[in-house]
Design an enzyme around this catalytic site. Sequence first.
Site, PDB file in Angstrom:
ATOM      1  N   TRP A 345      26.974  35.568 -26.957  1.00  0.00           N
ATOM      2  CA  TRP A 345      27.434  34.523 -26.034  1.00  0.00           C
ATOM      3  C   TRP A 345      26.293  33.668 -25.499  1.00  0.00           C
ATOM      4  O   TRP A 345      26.321  32.442 -25.553  1.00  0.00           O
ATOM      5  CB  TRP A 345      28.189  35.183 -24.887  1.00  0.00           C
ATOM      6  CG  TRP A 345      28.759  34.237 -23.879  1.00  0.00           C
ATOM      7  CD1 TRP A 345      28.313  34.022 -22.608  1.00  0.00           C
ATOM      8  CD2 TRP A 345      29.906  33.389 -24.038  1.00  0.00           C
ATOM      9  NE1 TRP A 345      29.097  33.103 -21.970  1.00  0.00           N
ATOM     10  CE2 TRP A 345      30.089  32.696 -22.823  1.00  0.00           C
ATOM     11  CE3 TRP A 345      30.787  33.159 -25.092  1.00  0.00           C
ATOM     12  CZ2 TRP A 345      31.129  31.780 -22.646  1.00  0.00           C
ATOM     13  CZ3 TRP A 345      31.813  32.255 -24.904  1.00  0.00           C
ATOM     14  CH2 TRP A 345      31.974  31.578 -23.702  1.00  0.00           C
ATOM     15  N   ASP A 382      23.892  39.989 -39.273  1.00  0.00           N
ATOM     16  CA  ASP A 382      25.179  39.633 -38.670  1.00  0.00           C
ATOM     17  C   ASP A 382      24.979  38.392 -37.816  1.00  0.00           C
ATOM     18  O   ASP A 382      24.006  38.309 -37.047  1.00  0.00           O
ATOM     19  CB  ASP A 382      25.694  40.774 -37.801  1.00  0.00           C
ATOM     20  CG  ASP A 382      26.943  40.402 -37.027  1.00  0.00           C
ATOM     21  OD1 ASP A 382      27.994  40.177 -37.669  1.00  0.00           O
ATOM     22  OD2 ASP A 382      26.879  40.327 -35.784  1.00  0.00           O
ATOM     23  N   GLU A 386      29.638  32.395 -31.569  1.00  0.00           N
ATOM     24  CA  GLU A 386      30.907  32.657 -30.911  1.00  0.00           C
ATOM     25  C   GLU A 386      31.777  31.423 -30.675  1.00  0.00           C
ATOM     26  O   GLU A 386      32.944  31.566 -30.336  1.00  0.00           O
ATOM     27  CB  GLU A 386      30.650  33.392 -29.605  1.00  0.00           C
ATOM     28  CG  GLU A 386      29.848  34.657 -29.861  1.00  0.00           C
ATOM     29  CD  GLU A 386      30.057  35.721 -28.819  1.00  0.00           C
ATOM     30  OE1 GLU A 386      30.786  35.472 -27.855  1.00  0.00           O
ATOM     31  OE2 GLU A 386      29.488  36.816 -28.986  1.00  0.00           O
ATOM     32  N   MET A 452      36.511  39.226 -32.083  1.00  0.00           N
ATOM     33  CA  MET A 452      36.245  39.969 -30.849  1.00  0.00           C
ATOM     34  C   MET A 452      37.516  40.065 -30.004  1.00  0.00           C
ATOM     35  O   MET A 452      37.734  39.312 -29.059  1.00  0.00           O
ATOM     36  CB  MET A 452      35.088  39.312 -30.112  1.00  0.00           C
ATOM     37  CG  MET A 452      33.779  39.446 -30.883  1.00  0.00           C
ATOM     38  SD  MET A 452      32.415  38.493 -30.207  1.00  0.00           S
ATOM     39  CE  MET A 452      32.870  36.836 -30.726  1.00  0.00           C
ATOM     40  N   THR A 453      38.344  41.031 -30.361  1.00  0.00           N
ATOM     41  CA  THR A 453      39.674  41.171 -29.774  1.00  0.00           C
ATOM     42  C   THR A 453      39.614  41.934 -28.458  1.00  0.00           C
ATOM     43  O   THR A 453      40.238  42.984 -28.274  1.00  0.00           O
ATOM     44  CB  THR A 453      40.614  41.861 -30.770  1.00  0.00           C
ATOM     45  OG1 THR A 453      39.972  43.045 -31.294  1.00  0.00           O
ATOM     46  CG2 THR A 453      40.956  40.935 -31.924  1.00  0.00           C
TER      47      THR A 453
END
Length: 612
Positions: A345, A382, A386, A452-453
């Site tokens: 973030w 990775d 976001e 990102m649940t």
Amino acid sequence: MSRPGGRRAIGLAGATTLAVATALLTAPPASSAGTVTASCTKTQDWGTGFEGSCTVTNGTDAALNGWTVELDLPSGTAITTAWNATRTVSGDHYTFTNPGWNATLAAGASTSFGFNGSGPGWLTGCTVNGAACDGSGGPGGPGDDEEAPAAPSGLRSTGKTATSVSLAWNAATDNVGVTGYDVYNGAAKAASVTGTSATVGGLSAGTAYTFTVRARDAAGNTSPASGAVSVTTSEGGDPGDAGGKVIGYFAEWGVYQRNYHVKNIETSGSADRLTHINYAFGNVQGGKCTIGDAYAATDKAYTAADSVDGVADTWDQPLRGNFNQLRKLKQMHPGLKVVWSFGGWTWSGGFGQAAQNPAAFAESCYNLVEDPRWADVFDGIDIDWEYPNACGLSCDSSGPDALGNLLSALRSRFGSGNLVTAAITADASPGGKMDATDYAGAARHADWFMPMTYDYFGAWAAQGPTAPHSPLTSYPGIPQQGFNSAETIAKLKAKGVPASKLLLGIGFYGRGWTGVAQSEPGGTATGAAPGTYEAGIEDYKVLKSRCPATGTVAGTAYAKCGSQWWSYDTPSTIGGKMAYAQDEGLAGAFFWELSGDTPNGELITAIENGLG
């Protein structure tokens, strides 16, 4: 961890019932001019249930103001949820009407709605605005179209597991318009979809299969078969295969105030249950990958008591810190993979500059991740961008292809021997962050995506309403449609991301409010509940005893203690979510982050047990 658009990265606890949410389309009509038509297809079928979608097309030369689709289902079959349309039910008769935002269709425009259901049957008697959905009997209707589409080309495999194969192909052409595709496994129809990709499940490990695809138009004309592609599924038994991945984030800064170290991964038993660790986070600065906290990563000295293997660091050894501890952990667990995550973030703002020169960005990342001092520690990279082409902590305007361009460049530089993955938004609301980027195109270059649940709701809305931050499904009174795991996964699948490239996200923490009188979700509040490190957030290991769960909603737990209201996952609700992940054919699960679990790893054990 993230809200639907993001995960805080520094100093914070940082970082699908099926559903398909489709966006408003402005493509040419799928039928000849003069009629309003609706084309409905079963996009997934697993025997006991299905997902489907209907596309309403205005084939007239004037704007259409409002639409209604009606259909019938046989006894024993039901449509349980729908999105992008309002559903009403009378017995076995279903009516879908437009919501306000997609009521008006310009001439030639289309809009789609989706649904999921239970049972083995399929719809009959479809009408749109009182006329047959296929436009038969109307002027210029599809009954006048006798020309079949051309055969699809470029059929290829985009991924495989022990039990599934993901396929993609180039769109077919037709004199009027292609409305869908049928995928064949040998002579048997294996799937029907509206897009140009599909995942065929229910296969056997280590077995060769031959696939072809045929295109359909609105009049029911079917193309010749595409060229065939043969794929042999993966051998079973590897815990890293799709369906069994358990990926946990290790937060670099956790070695400070949280006092959580790589050794804790071992002593909690988590190392035996993990298939991958995501090391969070590297930074993105000046269009390049850079190290986040060099002291924590490479220099912090560990005593024998705090070291993974009981051996103290020396003052003159070339590598210390988290990287050296991860190296030792991998030596103890040879099958464990470690991936370096960049962004998050707080640091997602740097990707915009990186997107201006993907090749240079990829080169910088490769040089950092494969630095000879720690190249053996990491098995890939990775990207936690976001909010590509959207707004989060900052706003980005790199375009819908920017994420795919970065992943393509990374794949080219890192090669097939390294992992290239991405954590992505879970915002499945109409017109939300998921609609701002071509995630299906980007997925072609990634081993998997981690939507990102979690962090759908929280005390950044200080007065509430209270709501679970990681609902599995929608529920009556949910504050925002599209903010739940099922709709997130379904929308990504509807866009063409294979299920075998998706993992379900779990938060090892809760989010809470204070000044709450109502026990059930939907109550008002006065602000964020106090937390150990940040108001409104607390680790599961603290909440399980400080504010035990008092109820469940939408597949997750909530708790009311005094004037505080919290939501979080428990071993029981995680078990339900893992059953969902298996039913969906997902690649497994991931979580934010390791230090939130109990010292004996209650939550990660529930993930492992749930995935079998």
